[in-house]
Motif scaffolding. Sequence first.
Motif, PDB file in Angstrom:
ATOM      1  N   GLU A   1       4.914   9.694  -7.545  1.00 42.91           N
ATOM      2  CA  GLU A   1       6.040   9.955  -8.449  1.00 42.91           C
ATOM      3  C   GLU A   1       5.679   9.677  -9.907  1.00 42.91           C
ATOM      4  OE1 GLU A   1       8.756  11.361  -7.792  1.00 42.91           O
ATOM      5  OE2 GLU A   1       9.015  11.201  -5.613  1.00 42.91           O
ATOM      6  N   GLU A   2       4.408   9.310 -10.149  1.00 42.64           N
ATOM      7  CA  GLU A   2       3.905   9.028 -11.494  1.00 42.64           C
ATOM      8  C   GLU A   2       4.717   7.936 -12.187  1.00 42.64           C
ATOM      9  OE1 GLU A   2       4.009  13.008 -13.208  1.00 42.64           O
ATOM     10  OE2 GLU A   2       1.893  13.256 -12.707  1.00 42.64           O
ATOM     11  N   MET A   3       5.003   6.857 -11.441  1.00 41.50           N
ATOM     12  CA  MET A   3       5.753   5.739 -11.981  1.00 41.50           C
ATOM     13  C   MET A   3       4.819   4.589 -12.344  1.00 41.50           C
ATOM     14  SD  MET A   3       8.715   7.071 -11.771  1.00 41.50           S
ATOM     15  CE  MET A   3       9.526   5.667 -12.531  1.00 41.50           C
ATOM     16  N   VAL A   4       5.127   3.923 -13.444  1.00 39.79           N
ATOM     17  CA  VAL A   4       4.441   2.687 -13.819  1.00 39.79           C
ATOM     18  C   VAL A   4       5.267   1.556 -13.211  1.00 39.79           C
ATOM     19  CG1 VAL A   4       3.711   1.203 -15.701  1.00 39.79           C
ATOM     20  CG2 VAL A   4       3.567   3.687 -15.942  1.00 39.79           C
ATOM     21  N   TRP A   5       4.652   0.765 -12.333  1.00 43.14           N
ATOM     22  CA  TRP A   5       5.431  -0.189 -11.550  1.00 43.14           C
ATOM     23  C   TRP A   5       4.642  -1.477 -11.321  1.00 43.14           C
ATOM     24  CZ3 TRP A   5       4.322  -2.150  -6.556  1.00 43.14           C
ATOM     25  CH2 TRP A   5       3.107  -1.709  -6.031  1.00 43.14           C
ATOM     26  N   GLY A   6       5.321  -2.450 -10.725  1.00 41.69           N
ATOM     27  CA  GLY A   6       4.646  -3.684 -10.349  1.00 41.69           C
ATOM     28  C   GLY A   6       5.577  -4.583  -9.566  1.00 41.69           C
ATOM     29  N   PRO A   7       5.019  -5.477  -8.748  1.00 37.71           N
ATOM     30  CA  PRO A   7       5.832  -6.435  -7.982  1.00 37.71           C
ATOM     31  C   PRO A   7       6.207  -7.648  -8.818  1.00 37.71           C
ATOM     32  CG  PRO A   7       3.523  -6.695  -7.410  1.00 37.71           C
ATOM     33  CD  PRO A   7       3.593  -5.560  -8.390  1.00 37.71           C
ATOM     34  N   THR A   8       7.413  -8.153  -8.616  1.00 38.37           N
ATOM     35  CA  THR A   8       7.881  -9.358  -9.290  1.00 38.37           C
ATOM     36  C   THR A   8       8.381 -10.330  -8.217  1.00 38.37           C
ATOM     37  OG1 THR A   8      10.101  -8.414  -9.608  1.00 38.37           O
ATOM     38  CG2 THR A   8       8.488  -8.052 -11.364  1.00 38.37           C
TER      39      THR A   8
ATOM     40  N   ASP B   1       0.836  -1.201   0.000  1.00 37.87           N
ATOM     41  CA  ASP B   1       0.000   0.000   0.000  1.00 37.87           C
ATOM     42  C   ASP B   1       0.872   1.252   0.000  1.00 37.87           C
ATOM     43  OD1 ASP B   1      -2.715  -0.715  -0.160  1.00 37.87           O
ATOM     44  OD2 ASP B   1      -2.759  -1.316   1.943  1.00 37.87           O
ATOM     45  N   ARG B   2       1.905   1.253   0.831  1.00 38.37           N
ATOM     46  CA  ARG B   2       2.806   2.406   0.909  1.00 38.37           C
ATOM     47  C   ARG B   2       3.630   2.554  -0.358  1.00 38.37           C
ATOM     48  NH1 ARG B   2       6.260   1.562   6.083  1.00 38.37           N
ATOM     49  NH2 ARG B   2       7.293   3.430   5.260  1.00 38.37           N
ATOM     50  N   VAL B   3       4.063   1.424  -0.910  1.00 42.87           N
ATOM     51  CA  VAL B   3       4.802   1.473  -2.175  1.00 42.87           C
ATOM     52  C   VAL B   3       3.920   2.082  -3.261  1.00 42.87           C
ATOM     53  CG1 VAL B   3       5.856   0.096  -4.005  1.00 42.87           C
ATOM     54  CG2 VAL B   3       6.295  -0.481  -1.610  1.00 42.87           C
ATOM     55  N   ASP B   4       2.670   1.673  -3.291  1.00 43.66           N
ATOM     56  CA  ASP B   4       1.727   2.181  -4.289  1.00 43.66           C
ATOM     57  C   ASP B   4       1.544   3.687  -4.146  1.00 43.66           C
ATOM     58  OD1 ASP B   4      -0.199   1.864  -6.420  1.00 43.66           O
ATOM     59  OD2 ASP B   4      -1.763   2.108  -4.913  1.00 43.66           O
ATOM     60  N   GLU B   5       1.430   4.154  -2.920  1.00 44.84           N
ATOM     61  CA  GLU B   5       1.285   5.596  -2.688  1.00 44.84           C
ATOM     62  C   GLU B   5       2.507   6.353  -3.202  1.00 44.84           C
ATOM     63  OE1 GLU B   5       0.633   6.141   1.453  1.00 44.84           O
ATOM     64  OE2 GLU B   5      -1.331   5.170   1.460  1.00 44.84           O
ATOM     65  N   LEU B   6       3.694   5.818  -2.924  1.00 46.54           N
ATOM     66  CA  LEU B   6       4.925   6.469  -3.371  1.00 46.54           C
ATOM     67  C   LEU B   6       5.016   6.485  -4.894  1.00 46.54           C
ATOM     68  CD1 LEU B   6       7.764   7.663  -2.933  1.00 46.54           C
ATOM     69  CD2 LEU B   6       8.621   5.308  -2.717  1.00 46.54           C
ATOM     70  N   MET B   7       4.784   5.345  -5.514  1.00 42.65           N
ATOM     71  CA  MET B   7       4.902   5.262  -6.965  1.00 42.65           C
ATOM     72  C   MET B   7       3.843   6.115  -7.662  1.00 42.65           C
ATOM     73  SD  MET B   7       7.528   3.460  -7.603  1.00 42.65           S
ATOM     74  CE  MET B   7       8.601   2.188  -6.920  1.00 42.65           C
ATOM     75  N   THR B   8       2.659   6.180  -7.090  1.00 36.66           N
ATOM     76  CA  THR B   8       1.617   7.031  -7.667  1.00 36.66           C
ATOM     77  C   THR B   8       2.003   8.493  -7.572  1.00 36.66           C
ATOM     78  OG1 THR B   8      -0.112   5.418  -7.115  1.00 36.66           O
ATOM     79  CG2 THR B   8      -0.817   7.677  -7.524  1.00 36.66           C
TER      80      THR B   8
ATOM     81  N   ALA C   1      15.245   9.506  -9.369  1.00 38.64           N
ATOM     82  CA  ALA C   1      15.787   8.184  -9.031  1.00 38.64           C
ATOM     83  C   ALA C   1      16.357   8.190  -7.619  1.00 38.64           C
ATOM     84  CB  ALA C   1      16.862   7.793 -10.040  1.00 38.64           C
ATOM     85  N   GLN C   2      17.097   9.221  -7.291  1.00 37.51           N
ATOM     86  CA  GLN C   2      17.694   9.311  -5.961  1.00 37.51           C
ATOM     87  C   GLN C   2      16.620   9.445  -4.883  1.00 37.51           C
ATOM     88  OE1 GLN C   2      20.328  12.630  -6.669  1.00 37.51           O
ATOM     89  NE2 GLN C   2      21.998  11.312  -7.354  1.00 37.51           N
ATOM     90  N   ARG C   3      15.573  10.194  -5.172  1.00 33.42           N
ATOM     91  CA  ARG C   3      14.479  10.348  -4.212  1.00 33.42           C
ATOM     92  C   ARG C   3      13.758   9.016  -3.982  1.00 33.42           C
ATOM     93  NH1 ARG C   3      12.225  14.629  -6.333  1.00 33.42           N
ATOM     94  NH2 ARG C   3      10.582  13.581  -7.518  1.00 33.42           N
ATOM     95  N   LEU C   4      13.522   8.278  -5.049  1.00 31.97           N
ATOM     96  CA  LEU C   4      12.872   6.977  -4.925  1.00 31.97           C
ATOM     97  C   LEU C   4      13.703   6.020  -4.072  1.00 31.97           C
ATOM     98  CD1 LEU C   4      11.540   6.400  -8.547  1.00 31.97           C
ATOM     99  CD2 LEU C   4      10.140   6.427  -6.480  1.00 31.97           C
ATOM    100  N   VAL C   5      15.004   5.972  -4.349  1.00 30.94           N
ATOM    101  CA  VAL C   5      15.888   5.079  -3.588  1.00 30.94           C
ATOM    102  C   VAL C   5      15.891   5.471  -2.109  1.00 30.94           C
ATOM    103  CG1 VAL C   5      18.295   4.401  -3.233  1.00 30.94           C
ATOM    104  CG2 VAL C   5      17.343   4.461  -5.538  1.00 30.94           C
ATOM    105  N   GLN C   6      15.956   6.764  -1.844  1.00 31.76           N
ATOM    106  CA  GLN C   6      15.955   7.231  -0.457  1.00 31.76           C
ATOM    107  C   GLN C   6      14.655   6.868   0.249  1.00 31.76           C
ATOM    108  OE1 GLN C   6      18.112   8.423   1.564  1.00 31.76           O
ATOM    109  NE2 GLN C   6      16.688   8.921   3.226  1.00 31.76           N
ATOM    110  N   GLU C   7      13.536   7.083  -0.410  1.00 31.21           N
ATOM    111  CA  GLU C   7      12.233   6.775   0.202  1.00 31.21           C
ATOM    112  C   GLU C   7      12.085   5.273   0.440  1.00 31.21           C
ATOM    113  OE1 GLU C   7       9.854   8.686   1.303  1.00 31.21           O
ATOM    114  OE2 GLU C   7      10.670  10.615   0.678  1.00 31.21           O
TER     115      GLU C   7
END
Length: 208
Positions: A111-118, A102-109, A153-159
């Motif tokens: 940051e307007e990232m298209v993402w998914g779990p693998t 849920d938290r990952v989804d909030e962050l990616m949303t 990218a740096q912000r995503l890694v930090q978060e």
Amino acid sequence: MEIRTHDLIRVDDISKLICLTEVPEWVTGELTDKPFVVVRRAAGLEGRIPVGIRGETRNQRFGCFLPEEECSIVISPEQLAQEKQWKQTNRRLSIVAIEVLDRVDELMTSEEMVWGPTGSVGFELASGLDTAHAGSDLDLIIRCEQPLPMHKAQRLVQELSQFPVHIDVQMETGKGACSLAEYSRGQESLLLKTENGPMLVKDPWSEG
């Protein structure tokens, strides 16, 4: 239908799999219990999709091919994220790598990232089978068809480093995949995983 690396495909008839090497003994049992294969990063044969079969342990991985006409049910990591598939399982109460989605989804949303779990988490969410465990890492992909700004990218890694589970993110650039963490360090060269094997590149959006 576009089928890409990391997509999961349900196998209705394991006899349709095309194997170029001797099949390990564990494969039949695994596919009987878990009838899903993962699209792997490899050069395909005409009309055939390169897929991998997961075993119980990390060293149990087997690569083969599946005819395109047998790919009736395909589930992508992005689909799992869009449908918030983790909300359908009570396993998120015991598996941290699922609980944090849920938290990952909030962050990616945000940051307007298209993402998914693998990985094991994505496999579990797609198949409904218990493949993740309490100590599982969380593997993610983000689709980056255009260059990702370094500050983002740096912000995503930090978060993501603040989460209570190790999270590994692969950037899918259209030319291959590289580690978000490595990219964020601004290294002169990066390891890019391509269908023809790994290669060192300066720009992961341009194989040249």
